[in-house]
Structures are given as structure tokens and as C-alpha cells.
Design an enzyme around this catalytic site. Structure first.
Site, PDB file in Angstrom:
ATOM      1  CD  GLU A  92     -10.787   0.291  -1.414  1.00  0.00           C
ATOM      2  OE1 GLU A  92      -9.744   0.943  -1.172  1.00  0.00           O
ATOM      3  OE2 GLU A  92     -11.581  -0.060  -0.536  1.00  0.00           O
ATOM      4  CD  GLU A 123       2.156 -18.195   4.585  1.00  0.00           C
ATOM      5  OE1 GLU A 123       3.141 -18.137   5.340  1.00  0.00           O
ATOM      6  OE2 GLU A 123       1.074 -17.627   4.833  1.00  0.00           O
TER       7      GLU A 123
END
Length: 310
Positions: A92, A123
Site C-alpha cells: 500500500e 515458517e
């Protein structure tokens, strides 16, 4: 294998974000409106948890802005929900602040495909985080934010450890106290949101808290870098009709100029809002405005003060 899982289970049992809440054991039997009210009440507690960590957040932001002012990058690194939130915040920044996509980067364990589908085991690898960061060619001007609700995710910790060894600024954002992630980072931010409505579902309160903090890190850093003028997004990139309309409104709010003058200035400034505002308020042409903005490192207010304008 059993002992490994036993160790992990014991570790998770100590985390507030993983705690079981017996008073909610019959939540599936409640009316929808009651469940919604419970969730809303849970979410209402998140801003207070963030507020308790504002001094640490502010210190991390100031350090980040100082590095980025020297040409550094802001890099988020996390797995699962935490990684997705980092990628979201990074993606963004170009349309909001006209940053280059390489300036704010989101890394998620397992790569881009992990945004929509979990990548098995990603992960759990510190090495994978180190590889992902090594591919960016980190420098001492960069900032790496490791994000993990539990504060124990190997990918996030590995990212912070690799970055710190490279001389980069490191921030560890977690939602548990005394986390390994915060301990590994130069700036540890632990927003303790407590047990979730659904046991261990850290996309809920913990995810909301992480989103709020990431909003602060990127937004306030950009304010410090001169990407705004007051509360106006003067570096907005007009990439669609809505943003083109917003650009004109921003120039209008900043200058009070008539529409015709705004259109003329934006056309001469090749659509650059900051340049158009400076042209109007300082009564100069686009070339002079661009030079002033270059001299002021892109800070519109400083460029205006150079001529005694408001």
C-alpha cells in the site's frame, strides 16, 4: 518426533495468545448476535494494548525514518497472517506515498504463493529467512521488522538475527511478553492482546494489533520523510481515476486555488501533487519547484519556507 512435538506443545502452553478460555467453550451454541457482540468487545481492547507500547513504537519509528532518510529500505518479514499483514502494508505504500516498490518490502515465509496458501514448513526455517534477506542485499541503512504473534516463529527470528548481523536496524513485533523475537531485535515491541476468542487463532486480536502497529510504522515514517503536508497525502500516485480526483482535491485543500489554476499546475507538474502545490503557493514554475523540492529532500513545508511562503 514425539519429543519434538512435546517440546513445542509445552512452549505454546506458555503463550498468552495460545491460552484456552473455558468460559467460551460453548460459544458455538450462542446466537450469532451474541458471538458478534463478544468479538466486538474483544476487539475493543486491542487499541489499549497498542497504547501501552507507544513509547517503544515511537522510538522504533524514529530510528526507521533516520535510516530511510539515508536511502535505506523498510522490510517486513513474517509467516502466515503476520507475513500477509507485512506484505499488505508494504504493497500500500507505492500508491499512498509514491514510494518505489523496492523501498518498502514485504517478505512472507514460503514466498508470494504463501499469501493465499500455506507453504508447509516455511515458517520453521531461520535459514529461509536469511536467504530471502540475502537476496535483497541488506545494508546498514535498512530496517527489518520481524512480525510474529507468538514471538517464537523461527522465520521472523531468523530474519531479525540475519539483519542485525548485517548491521541493519531491527524491530521485533510480537503479541506475547518476554518473546524471543523482541529479545533478538534492537527494538522489541510486545503488544500483549491476551487469549483469543478461538483458541490460538492469532488472525483475530493479535492480527488486529499487528495491523495497527504496522500502520503506525509506515505512515509515521512517511510523515517524517516529508511524504505528507499536514495531513494531506501530497506524494499520492494518481494511478486511477479515483486517485486523480483525490490529487486535485489535495491541491485544492492545500492551496485554495481555483480549479483552472489547479489543472494548469498539475499538467505542468506532470501530475505531481507536491510540485503543483509548491508552484501555486510560491508562484514559481515547475522547474523551480522541482529544484526546491530536491534541495529540501522532498519536504514540501521546508521548500515553502525557503521562500517565506506559508
Amino acid at each position: 518426533m514425539t519429543s519434538a512435538y512435546s517440546h513445542l506443545q509445552a512452549q505454546l502452553a506458555t503463550l498468552a495468545t495460545e491460552a484456552f478460555r473455558p468460559e467460551l467453550a460453548d460459544i458455538d451454541r450462542l446466537p450469532t448476535a451474541e458471538i458478534a457482540a463478544l468479538m466486538n468487545a474483544e476487539d475493543a481492547a486491542v487499541p489499549a494494548a497498542v497504547a501501552a507500547r507507544l513509547p517503544e513504537i515511537a522510538a522504533a519509528i524514529d530510528a526507521t525514518a533516520a535510516r530511510m532518510a539515508r536511502g535505506g529500505r523498510l522490510v517486513y518479514a513474517g509467516a502466515g497472517t503476520a507475513g500477509r499483514l507485512g506484505v499488505l502494508d508494504a504493497s500500500e505504500c507505492p500508491p499512498t506515498f509514491n514510494t518505489d516498490p523496492s523501498e518498502v518490502v514485504g517478505l512472507i515465509a514460503g514466498g508470494p504463493s504463501a499469501m493465499v496458501k500455506a507453504v508447509e514448513g516455511a515458517e520453521d526455517s531461520k535459514e529461509l529467512a536469511a536467504e530471502d534477506l540475502a537476496a535483497l542485499g541488506l545494508t546498514e541503512h535498512d530496517t527489518v521488522v520481524g512480525i510474529s504473534a507468538s514471538g517464537r516463529t523461527p522465520y521472523a527470528i531468523g530474519a531479525v538475527e540475519h539483519a542485525r548481523a548485517a548491521g541493519a536496524l531491527t524491530i521485533g513485533l510480537s503479541c506475547n511478553a518476554d518473546s524471543a523475537l523482541a529479545a533478538a531485535a534492537e527494538h522489541g515491541i510486545e503488544v500483549v492482546t491476551g487469549p483469543e476468542l478461538l483458541t490460538g487463532s492469532t488472525r483475530l486480536k493479535a492480527g488486529t494489533a499487528q495491523k495497527l502497529v504496522l500502520n503506525m510504522i509506515s505512515t509515521i515514517t512517511m510523515i517524517r520523510l516529508g511524504k505528507t503536508y499536514g495531513n494531506l497525502m501530497v506524494d499520492v500516485r494518481a494511478s486511477n481515476e479515483k486517485l486523480r480526483a483525490r490529487s486535485r482535491r489535495i491541491v485544492s485543500l492545500a492551496t485554495g486555488a481555483p480549479d483552472e489554476q489547479i489543472e494548469t499546475a498539475l499538467a505542468a507538474a506532470d501530475g505531481e501533487v507536491k510540485t503543483a502545490i509548491l508552484m501555486i503557493l510560491a508562484d514559481i514554475d515547475a522547474k523551480a519547484a522541482d529544484q526546491r523540492l530536491t534541495d529540501s529532500q522532498g519536504h514540501l513545508r521546508a521548500a515553502l519556507h525557503a521562500d517565506g511562503a506559508r
